[in-house]
Design an enzyme around this catalytic site. Sequence first.
Site, mmCIF file in Angstrom:
data_model
loop_
_atom_site.group_PDB
_atom_site.id
_atom_site.type_symbol
_atom_site.label_atom_id
_atom_site.label_comp_id
_atom_site.label_asym_id
_atom_site.label_seq_id
_atom_site.Cartn_x
_atom_site.Cartn_y
_atom_site.Cartn_z
ATOM 1 N N LYS A 85 37.519 48.895 42.174
ATOM 2 C CA LYS A 85 36.859 47.166 41.680
ATOM 3 C C LYS A 85 35.722 47.312 43.349
ATOM 4 C CE LYS A 85 41.303 46.961 42.922
ATOM 5 N NZ LYS A 85 42.330 47.492 42.456
ATOM 6 N N ILE A 98 45.039 45.340 30.398
ATOM 7 C CA ILE A 98 43.748 44.226 29.992
ATOM 8 C C ILE A 98 41.904 44.929 29.602
ATOM 9 C CG2 ILE A 98 43.492 42.044 29.404
ATOM 10 C CD1 ILE A 98 45.462 41.017 31.619
ATOM 11 N N ASP A 154 41.052 41.414 47.161
ATOM 12 C CA ASP A 154 41.189 42.116 45.394
ATOM 13 C C ASP A 154 40.986 41.001 44.438
ATOM 14 O OD1 ASP A 154 42.697 44.183 44.421
ATOM 15 O OD2 ASP A 154 43.505 42.876 42.851
ATOM 16 N N LYS A 201 36.726 41.869 42.051
ATOM 17 C CA LYS A 201 37.368 41.894 40.372
ATOM 18 C C LYS A 201 36.846 40.118 39.363
ATOM 19 C CE LYS A 201 42.115 43.846 40.819
ATOM 20 N NZ LYS A 201 43.850 43.126 40.238
HETATM 21 N N1 HSE Z 1 46.490 45.472 44.109
HETATM 22 C C1 HSE Z 1 46.666 44.474 42.540
HETATM 23 C C2 HSE Z 1 46.480 43.606 42.053
HETATM 24 C C3 HSE Z 1 46.118 46.234 41.638
HETATM 25 O O1 HSE Z 1 48.285 43.004 42.708
HETATM 26 O O2 HSE Z 1 46.732 42.890 41.127
HETATM 27 C C4 HSE Z 1 45.106 46.549 41.266
HETATM 28 O O3 HSE Z 1 44.046 45.898 40.767
#
Ligand code: HSE
Length: 449
Positions: A105, A136, A201, A205
């Site tokens: 991502k 998912i 992160d 996404k």
């Molecule tokens: N590090 C991410 C999380 C998982 O904790 O959701 C990979 O996308």
Amino acid sequence: MRTVGLGIIGLGTVGTGVVKILHSRRAGITERVGGEVRVERFCDKVVSSKPELGIRAGTVSRDYRELLADPKVDVIVELVGGYEPARSIILEALKAGKHVVTANKAVLAKHWDEIIGSAQKAGRLVYFEAAVGGGIPVIQGLNEGLAANRIRRIVGILNGTTNFILSKMSEEGLAFDEALKLAQASGFAESDPTFDVQGIDSAHKLAVLSSIAYGGWVKLSDVYTEGITHVNPLDLELARREFGYGLKLLGISAEHDGLIEARVHPAFLPLSHPFTTVKNEYNAIEIVGDASGDVIFYGKGAGQMPAASAVVSDVIFLARQVIEGTAGKLPTVTYDEHKKLRILDRKDFLSKYYLRFTTKDKPGVLSKISGILGEEGVSISSVYQPMVADRESQRPKSVKGRPRTDPHAAHILLTTHSAPEGHIQKAVQEIDRLPTACAKTVCIRIEEP
Ligand code: HSE
């Protein structure tokens, strides 16, 4: 029988899971694809055989370019993560005429225009189901399943690590640092969890989902991003007890008459909201289409086999098109390099707020605070002054993560009606400058449908 050749780059946790599924589901995959999917080559930092997975050292290379140059490889599966060398691998693979499956991502969010644009120009496909929501099928759900819709809004718990940490802070009263240590000890958090806990992160996404939903590149820098490192368990406890709220790190994007709003931050939700029951490494994503209404996707957002499930599903659909000779005739997602999205400024975000003021307990303080909020046009929904100091002193010492409380300070909890973020920030800055202020005001948005 026709064969589709894979080159897998990165044999870490997810890569190993992919190889496991390709072995254990070989017959089913062949039937689904109408041909054999065969891993021709691997690339990893360490060249070693893994007989338990059927990997011979002779098929493992340290140089990804050897896989790109191999005519037997039709599809590159990029599982190295991060921005570089992932970007170079993907762009060079497309240039070499390979299709690409990636779980990355970060590289997609940062280089969407370059990657999706290059794939279109090369007539090759880039699939990335594992990039968002682990196991998912949200990318297919959004891109294909909801294709008939104009997407109005996306709200998601997009990060398992922070969801685990917030679950533990809320259920066990742990402080952030303690909950993070527990997440690492339980194998939920990455060894470097910076991107997770700072919300980056989730922003990656959200940028990917939003770019698909709104048909243009929502850049990482377009996503207002706030993590969970500053969350105090006291607010989790007070908001649950006094207002019936639970806290989640949310990624939210919406379209308002051509203006795109995109933000990641902790937010309170009413305990009746289905997202408050999403615990630990689970993710949930609600997508609102103009025709479909609300659709919720739920499942394991992290972990070896959920992510591998998404990667292999991409491999299956891509391989089927390779065999039919249609791969790349149509692009994976709608992308127009000339379409520029307009992004809503942070000061214009509309949100309800939970505010916790720490002030001297003196007459007139509350009226001063409410006056400043009123001047900024912020309407108060409820006010409460808990006896925090008294309750603190009665608690057993063994309970962890207990925040220290100044016994002479009062906490004033206040929730607001929906107001522009710029007005809230201005009011809070002024309130924090009052001589009665004992600490910086805690501001947490409330997401209430
Ligand atoms: N590090 C991410 C999380 C998982 O904790 O959701 C990979 O996308």
